[in-house]
Design a protein around this motif. Structure first.
Motif, short mmCIF file in Angstrom:
data_model
loop_
_atom_site.label_atom_id
_atom_site.label_comp_id
_atom_site.label_asym_id
_atom_site.label_seq_id
_atom_site.Cartn_x
_atom_site.Cartn_y
_atom_site.Cartn_z
N THR A 128 0.87 -1.17 0.00
CA THR A 128 0.00 0.00 0.00
C THR A 128 0.91 1.22 0.00
N GLY A 143 1.36 12.61 6.49
CA GLY A 143 0.81 13.38 5.38
C GLY A 143 0.48 14.81 5.75
N CYS A 161 6.96 8.69 -0.85
CA CYS A 161 5.72 8.04 -0.41
C CYS A 161 5.95 7.32 0.91
N GLN A 192 -2.29 3.37 9.85
CA GLN A 192 -3.15 4.40 9.28
C GLN A 192 -2.97 5.74 10.00
N ALA A 224 0.34 7.25 8.95
CA ALA A 224 0.22 7.76 7.58
C ALA A 224 -0.46 9.11 7.56
N ARG A 242 1.22 5.45 -0.19
CA ARG A 242 0.53 6.73 -0.03
C ARG A 242 1.49 7.87 -0.34
#
Length: 284
Positions: A154, A283, A263, A276, A279, A156
Motif C-alpha cells: 500500500t 501526510g 511516499c 493508518q 500515515a 501513499r
C-alpha cells in the motif's frame, strides 16, 4: 525442491557485485566456498545463473529472473523473523524506515505523544539503493522514493521534490542556478540510466544506442566520491544532495526532468490502526 535461503543470499551478493571476490568479502566467507555454493544452487535449479570469463561476470537471463524474485523473498524472510521475535518478546513497538535527506521527526514525535507507552524506532535501512525490499523488511511503515516495485504494497504519496545534478565543484556547470538535462548529455552518469530516463534518451541518441558501463555502488557516499574526483555526475533528489553537502561537490537544479516522489509504504496485508494513524500524521 526447497530453495535454500542461505544460497539465495550468496547468489544476491554475487549478482549485485558481479565479482566473486568482492561478494565473498561482503559475506565474510572464502571465495572457493562461495563459488561452490553457487554451483550447487545452479545444479539444484538446473540453470546457469552467471556467464563468466577472465574479465567479467554477468547474469544470464535465468540469473536476472532469480535476482528479481530473490530480493523480495529474502526481505519477506527477514521481516518474518523480526515480527516473530517482536511477538515473542511482547514488544509494543513501531518502526519507521527513512532515507537520507528525509526528516521524519515531526510525525514520529506526534505518534509518540499520542501513544506514550509505544516504542517508536527510527531506522535507516541498509542496502545500496535503499530498495523497497530491504526497507519494508525492517520497517513497519517506511518512507520510499519512487519508482519501486509496488506489488504487495500500500503506497501513499507524501510529497515531491526537485532533482538536482551533483557535480564536481570545478565543473563547467557548477555556477549555474539551473540547467537542462541536455547540458549533461556528454557526461558519464554514475547510476542506472533508467533512473534518469530523460538523460538516457538524449545520451542514447547521441551515442548511437551505446551505453557507458555504470559502476556499482553500495552507498551514496561512494557515488559522491567518484563525483568529487571527476569520474562522472549523478542526479539525486534535492534533500539527498543537501544531506551530503561537502566542499568539493555542488548541486544544480535540473529544470526539465520529473520531480522525485516520496511516499509512505507498508505491506498491503497490514491494516493496523497505528499504520493508518502514522500515515495521516506523516501526510500532515
Amino acid at each position: 525442491m526447497d530453495v535454500d535461503l542461505r544460497k539465495l543470499r550468496y547468489f544476491v551478493a554475487v549478482a549485485e557485485e558481479l565479482h566473486f571476490g568482492r561478494a565473498a568479502e561482503r559475506l565474510h566467507i572464502a571465495q572457493p566456498v562461495l563459488s561452490r555454493q553457487i554451483r550447487v544452487l545452479e545444479d539444484e535449479l538446473k540453470v546457469q545463473l552467471f556467464a563468466r570469463d577472465r574479465r567479467r561476470t554477468e547474469l544470464t537471463a535465468a540469473g536476472e529472473q532469480l535476482l528479481a524474485d530473490a530480493r523480495p523473498l529474502l526481505a519477506s524472510a527477514t521481516a518474518l523473523r523480526l515480527r516473530v521475535g517482536r511477538a515473542a518478546r511482547g514488544e509494543n513497538s513501531f518502526t519507521v524506515g527513512f532515507m537520507p535527506g528525509l526528516i521524519v521527526t515531526a510525525a514520529v514525535r506526534a505518534l509518540s505523544e499520542r501513544h506514550p507507552s509505544l516504542v517508536v524506532n527510527v531506522v535507516r535501512p541498509p542496502g545500496t539503493t535503499r530498495s523497497r525490499s530491504c526497507t519494508t523488511a525492517v520497517s513497519t511503515s517506511p518512507y520510499i522514493r519512487l519508482p519501486v516495485d509496488q506489488s504487495g504494497l500500500t503506497v501513499r504519496p507524501l510529497l515531491t521534490e526537485p532533482r538536482v545534478a551533483v557535480l564536481p565543484a570545478d565543473h563547467r556547470l557548477a555556477g549555474k542556478e539551473t540547467i537542462a538535462i541536455a547540458d549533461l548529455a556528454d557526461e558519464h552518469l554514475l547510476q542506472d540510466p533508467d533512473a534518469v530516463p530523460e538523460w538516457r534518451d538524449i545520451a542514447t541518441e547521441l551515442r548511437d544506442g551505446t551505453r557507458t558501463p555504470v559502476g556499482r555502488f553500495h552507498a551514496v557516499e561512494e557515488k559522491l566520491e567518484h563525483v568529487a574526483t571527476g569520474r562522472g555526475i549523478t542526479v539525486l533528489p534535492l534533500s539527498t544532495a543537501s544531506f551530503y553537502t561537502r566542499p568539493d561537490i555542488v548541486h544544480v537544479t535540473v529544470r526539465d526532468i520529473a520531480p522525485n516522489q516520496v511516499c509512505l509504504a507498508w505491506e498491503a496485508g497490514r491494516r493496523g490502526g497505528l499504520i493508518q494513524e502514522f500515515a495521516a500524521l506523516a501526510g500532515g
